[in-house]
Design an enzyme around this catalytic site. Structure first.
Site, PDB file in Angstrom:
ATOM      1  N   GLN A  36      32.810  87.541 -57.112  1.00  0.00           N
ATOM      2  CA  GLN A  36      33.312  86.191 -56.854  1.00  0.00           C
ATOM      3  C   GLN A  36      34.406  86.130 -55.794  1.00  0.00           C
ATOM      4  OE1 GLN A  36      33.572  85.442 -61.334  1.00  0.00           O
ATOM      5  NE2 GLN A  36      33.097  83.400 -60.589  1.00  0.00           N
ATOM      6  N   ARG A  74      43.575  90.814 -64.320  1.00  0.00           N
ATOM      7  CA  ARG A  74      42.247  91.271 -64.736  1.00  0.00           C
ATOM      8  C   ARG A  74      41.283  91.095 -63.563  1.00  0.00           C
ATOM      9  NH1 ARG A  74      37.682  88.034 -67.633  1.00  0.00           N
ATOM     10  NH2 ARG A  74      36.218  89.724 -67.981  1.00  0.00           N
ATOM     11  N   HIS A 118      31.080  92.950 -64.408  1.00  0.00           N
ATOM     12  CA  HIS A 118      31.126  91.473 -64.370  1.00  0.00           C
ATOM     13  C   HIS A 118      29.937  90.999 -63.527  1.00  0.00           C
ATOM     14  CE1 HIS A 118      34.078  87.924 -64.958  1.00  0.00           C
ATOM     15  NE2 HIS A 118      32.968  87.401 -64.504  1.00  0.00           N
ATOM     16  N   ASN A 150      31.644  91.998 -69.334  1.00  0.00           N
ATOM     17  CA  ASN A 150      32.034  90.607 -69.419  1.00  0.00           C
ATOM     18  C   ASN A 150      30.879  89.722 -69.877  1.00  0.00           C
ATOM     19  OD1 ASN A 150      33.945  88.326 -68.735  1.00  0.00           O
ATOM     20  ND2 ASN A 150      32.216  87.769 -67.406  1.00  0.00           N
ATOM     21  N   GLU A 151      31.062  89.060 -71.020  1.00  0.00           N
ATOM     22  CA  GLU A 151      30.178  87.990 -71.475  1.00  0.00           C
ATOM     23  C   GLU A 151      28.715  88.377 -71.655  1.00  0.00           C
ATOM     24  OE1 GLU A 151      30.802  84.475 -69.074  1.00  0.00           O
ATOM     25  OE2 GLU A 151      32.798  84.192 -69.883  1.00  0.00           O
ATOM     26  N   ASN A 153      36.565  84.933 -73.884  1.00  0.00           N
ATOM     27  CA  ASN A 153      36.597  83.902 -72.846  1.00  0.00           C
ATOM     28  C   ASN A 153      36.202  82.597 -73.507  1.00  0.00           C
ATOM     29  OD1 ASN A 153      37.050  86.024 -71.128  1.00  0.00           O
ATOM     30  ND2 ASN A 153      35.067  85.916 -70.091  1.00  0.00           N
ATOM     31  N   TYR A 182      36.091  78.195 -73.049  1.00  0.00           N
ATOM     32  CA  TYR A 182      36.233  77.047 -72.156  1.00  0.00           C
ATOM     33  C   TYR A 182      36.055  75.684 -72.822  1.00  0.00           C
ATOM     34  CZ  TYR A 182      36.230  80.245 -68.173  1.00  0.00           C
ATOM     35  OH  TYR A 182      36.572  81.233 -67.277  1.00  0.00           O
ATOM     36  N   GLU A 229      39.807  84.905 -70.423  1.00  0.00           N
ATOM     37  CA  GLU A 229      39.527  83.793 -69.501  1.00  0.00           C
ATOM     38  C   GLU A 229      39.707  82.475 -70.225  1.00  0.00           C
ATOM     39  OE1 GLU A 229      35.702  83.685 -67.509  1.00  0.00           O
ATOM     40  OE2 GLU A 229      35.838  85.816 -67.021  1.00  0.00           O
ATOM     41  N   TRP A 276      41.767  81.765 -65.930  1.00  0.00           N
ATOM     42  CA  TRP A 276      40.677  81.808 -64.961  1.00  0.00           C
ATOM     43  C   TRP A 276      40.803  80.580 -64.074  1.00  0.00           C
ATOM     44  CZ3 TRP A 276      37.330  85.554 -63.628  1.00  0.00           C
ATOM     45  CH2 TRP A 276      36.397  85.200 -62.644  1.00  0.00           C
ATOM     46  N   TRP A 304      29.266  81.375 -59.027  1.00  0.00           N
ATOM     47  CA  TRP A 304      27.887  81.705 -59.382  1.00  0.00           C
ATOM     48  C   TRP A 304      26.899  80.648 -58.872  1.00  0.00           C
ATOM     49  CZ3 TRP A 304      28.506  86.555 -60.087  1.00  0.00           C
ATOM     50  CH2 TRP A 304      29.648  87.029 -60.725  1.00  0.00           C
ATOM     51  N   PHE A 336      37.994  76.730 -59.620  1.00  0.00           N
ATOM     52  CA  PHE A 336      38.688  77.096 -60.858  1.00  0.00           C
ATOM     53  C   PHE A 336      40.090  77.656 -60.589  1.00  0.00           C
ATOM     54  CE2 PHE A 336      34.538  77.004 -62.969  1.00  0.00           C
ATOM     55  CZ  PHE A 336      34.833  76.770 -64.301  1.00  0.00           C
TER      56      PHE A 336
HETATM   57  C1  PNW Z   1      32.555  82.739 -67.003  1.00  0.00           C
HETATM   58  N1  PNW Z   1      28.281  78.868 -69.941  1.00  0.00           N
HETATM   59  O1  PNW Z   1      31.226  82.321 -66.817  1.00  0.00           O
HETATM   60  C2  PNW Z   1      32.675  83.966 -66.124  1.00  0.00           C
HETATM   61  O2  PNW Z   1      33.194  85.097 -66.768  1.00  0.00           O
HETATM   62  C3  PNW Z   1      33.373  83.710 -64.826  1.00  0.00           C
HETATM   63  O3  PNW Z   1      32.923  84.643 -63.882  1.00  0.00           O
HETATM   64  C4  PNW Z   1      33.137  82.280 -64.392  1.00  0.00           C
HETATM   65  O4  PNW Z   1      33.609  82.016 -63.094  1.00  0.00           O
HETATM   66  C5  PNW Z   1      33.838  81.395 -65.408  1.00  0.00           C
HETATM   67  O5  PNW Z   1      33.396  81.671 -66.734  1.00  0.00           O
HETATM   68  C6  PNW Z   1      33.655  79.915 -65.143  1.00  0.00           C
HETATM   69  O6  PNW Z   1      32.311  79.554 -65.212  1.00  0.00           O
HETATM   70  C7  PNW Z   1      30.567  81.443 -67.624  1.00  0.00           C
HETATM   71  O7  PNW Z   1      27.339  78.249 -69.442  1.00  0.00           O
HETATM   72  C8  PNW Z   1      29.443  80.835 -67.098  1.00  0.00           C
HETATM   73  O8  PNW Z   1      28.551  78.714 -71.165  1.00  0.00           O
HETATM   74  C9  PNW Z   1      28.690  79.984 -67.858  1.00  0.00           C
HETATM   75  C10 PNW Z   1      29.051  79.740 -69.167  1.00  0.00           C
HETATM   76  C11 PNW Z   1      30.167  80.347 -69.717  1.00  0.00           C
HETATM   77  C12 PNW Z   1      30.930  81.212 -68.936  1.00  0.00           C
END
Ligand code: PNW
Length: 461
Positions: free
Chosen positions: A18, A75, A120, A165-166, A294, A296, A367, A413, A421, A429
């Protein structure tokens, strides 16, 4: 003032693909994101990470930006193909090693603790083409070999390791919905990929503990999860919300903390869900020294009873049917530019859910943050919406800690606007604004505010 513990870790996060750019420089091999982003139509406006924030060439300046913030921790991730161009240890790219050594040394010289994510999402393309990437069980050994190289070269100075990651995003968006690399659409491959991700993490953790214990660091994995709030207080909706959390987070964290997949996944997925051998269970259970999270957003969950409704956030794909849950967002909730609802109390509820399900693990939020339509006016970006988002979520973290949650750190983040992406550069962000023409970085109001939060070790209320 909401005060945080004196040893609370204040950080910010980025990832290699990224921000780095330099996609074909100094011997770096291609990754699946290099390939995917160059397929027309996969990323908004056909954007890609060839240059991104050009962090590869501006690393020293970026570390000064972190220092000005007063960050305790940074990070970032290592690009696997920058170190191992074809993914294997056949060839170690010294220029890649040199870059990360300079970054690590620069961070330490400026009093910032490096937190390294080993994966990642920028998988070496050769492993995808020749071995089917995360669908092949061999990837667990390839990943452990790569991790060993990183521990060997960097572990004398790096004490905080995040393996992957994730896993949910890698599996579901990469192999289920196909919106992220490698772009595959399937309702069984996500569970196979997810299984191999867990094994890869566990093998890397075992390498660290068996061969590098003398380095005295910690190793863990970062999972992402939203909160799922029952739409009504009916038993069916409450069970649906619970099931949705199990299909999202417990999918990965139950094997690590309890030794097996959630029973509801076993029951509903049948032979699409792989099984662990007795030996693998032992390898996986207890393989994370901390609970990386992480987080959101939040969605409302209701029992689908076989009927996936119009407007379900994940459409009619496998995710919705597999868990038999309808997911919606309350129309009155404010949203970020990603369309993700801003619900700080969901963060508190999720932290408490983790605390109770896994017996109070040490949690690090690796994040949290938001995309907002930033505008630069007279050299200033007054992102009050992002500032309010972070303030709300940090307040929720504090409330969870007062209820006993062992939250040890928070990483915002992101440090700077970057390649988001499939959304390309349109979604910002960062707490630093990046002008993608000139690549100039400018602190936004949120960065100046975050600096004060760190300095005061708390939130003014
Ligand atoms: C995370 N969803 O991505 C990633 O770890 C980061 O690289 C990214 O930039 C950030 O969150 C913001 O998007 C995600 O659809 C992408 O639930 C998609 C999802 C969750 C996290």
């Amino acid at each position: 003032m909401k005060e945080f513990p004196t040893d609370f870790i204040w950080g910010s996060a980025t990832s290699s693909y990224q921000i780095e750019g330099a996609a074909e420089e100094d011997g770096k091999g291609p990754s699946i994101w290099d390939a995917f982003s160059h397929i027309p139509g996969r990323v908004k406006n056909n954007e890609h990470g060839d240059v991104a924030c050009d962090h590869y060439h501006r690393m020293e300046e970026d570390v000064q930006m972190m220092k000005a913030l007063g960050l305790h921790a940074y990070r970032f991730s290592i690009s696997w193909p920058r170190i191992l161009p074809d993914g294997t240890t056949k060839q170690i790219n010294q220029a890649g090693i040199d870059f990360y050594n300079r970054l690590i040394n620069e961070l330490l010289a400026n009093g910032i603790e490096p937190w390294i994510t080993l994966y990642h999402w920028d998988l070496p393309l050769a492993l995808e083409m020749e071995k089917d990437g995360w669908l092949n069980k061999d990837i667990a050994d390839s990943f452990a070999d790569y991790a060993r190289v990183c521990f060997q070269y960097f572990g004398d100075r790096v004490k905080n390791w995040i393996t992957i990651n994730e896993p949910w995003v890698i599996s579901m968006l990469g192999y289920g919905q196909g919106i992220f690399a490698p772009g595959r659409v399937s309702n069984s491959e996500p569970y196979l990929a997810g299984h191999h991700i867990i094994l890869a993490h566990a093998k890397a953790a075992a390498v660290y503990r068996e061969e590098f214990a003398h380095q005295g660091g910690k190793i863990g994995i970062t999972n992402n999860c939203d909160w799922r709030e029952p739409l009504t207080d009916s038993e069916l909706d409450q069970a649906a919300a619970q099931r949705a959390l199990e299909f999202y987070l417990a999918w990965f964290t139950d094997p690590i903390y309890k030794g097996s997949y959630p029973q509801v996944m076993v029951d509903r997925l049948g032979d699409r869900l792989p099984t662990f051998t007795a030996e693998e269970k032992l390898l996986v259970q207890g393989s994370s020294d901390f609970f990386g999270l992480n987080h959101y957003t939040t969605m409302l969950a209701s029992d689908a009873n076989g009927e996936i409704l119009e407007g379900n956030v994940y459409g009619n794909g496998g995710i919705s049917e597999d868990q038999d849950v309808n997911l919606h967002v309350d129309p009155t909730w404010k949203k970020t530019e990603m369309g993700w609802a801003i619900v700080p109390w969901g963060c508190q509820k999720l932290l408490e859910w983790i605390h109770h399900r896994y017996d109070g693990p040490n949690i690090v939020i690796t994040e949290n943050g938001g995309a907002f339509p930033d505008e630069m006016k007279d050299g200033v970006v007054d992102d009050q919406d992002r500032l309010a988002y972070v303030k709300g979520y940090l307040g929720a973290c504090h409330d969870a800690m007062e209820n006993g949650v062992q939250l040890k750190g928070y990483m915002l983040w992101s440090l700077m606007d970057n390649f988001e992406w499939a959304s390309g550069y349109a979604k910002r962000f960062g707490i630093h604004y990046v002008d993608f023409e000139t690549l100039k970085r400018t602190p936004k109001a949120s960065a100046l505010w975050y600096r004060e939060v760190i300095r005061r070790n708390g939130l003014k209320v």
